[in-house]
Design a protein around this motif. Structure first.
Motif: not given
Ligand SMILES: [Zn+2]
Length: 105
Positions: A33-45, A95-105
């Motif tokens: 969940v923290r990785v997800l928080r850091l990956a927030c793509g909103c205009a504030q982040c 989210l699906r792209e993030l998953d692929a990215h996180l799973a990449a070696p």
């Protein structure tokens, strides 16, 4: 990406630190969940113009967690976070792209 790959069938908290997304194509993503928080793509982040990340990871508590997870229409998740950040929108495709990215070696 196909619709099945970017359409969640089920979204659930999987333990205190993990958000599970089960996709229509059968794949399951588990996000810290923290990785997800850091990956927030909103205009504030993230700077809308430069794409530069404006979020200082040091400002996000280690125990940050979702207070509320909601679907927005049929295309995104909105997450309200325990650090007071509630404008985070996570399009399913991202989210699906993030998953692929996180799973990449
Ligand atoms: Zn944000």
């Amino acid at each position: 990406m196909t619709d099945a790959e970017t359409t969640p069938q089920r979204i659930a908290q999987d333990g205190p630190r993990t958000l599970l997304v089960a996709w229509t194509d059968g794949h399951e993503s588990r996000f810290d969940v923290r990785v997800l928080r850091l990956a927030c793509g909103c205009a504030q982040c993230v700077d809308e113009w430069t794409g530069e990340n404006r979020l200082d990871p040091a400002s996000v508590p280690d125990d940050v967690h979702p207070l509320k997870v909601e679907s927005v229409g049929r295309y995104a998740l909105q997450i309200e976070w325990s650090d007071g950040h509630a404008s985070g929108i996570y399009p399913f495709r991202r989210l699906r792209e993030l998953d692929a990215h996180l799973a990449a070696p």
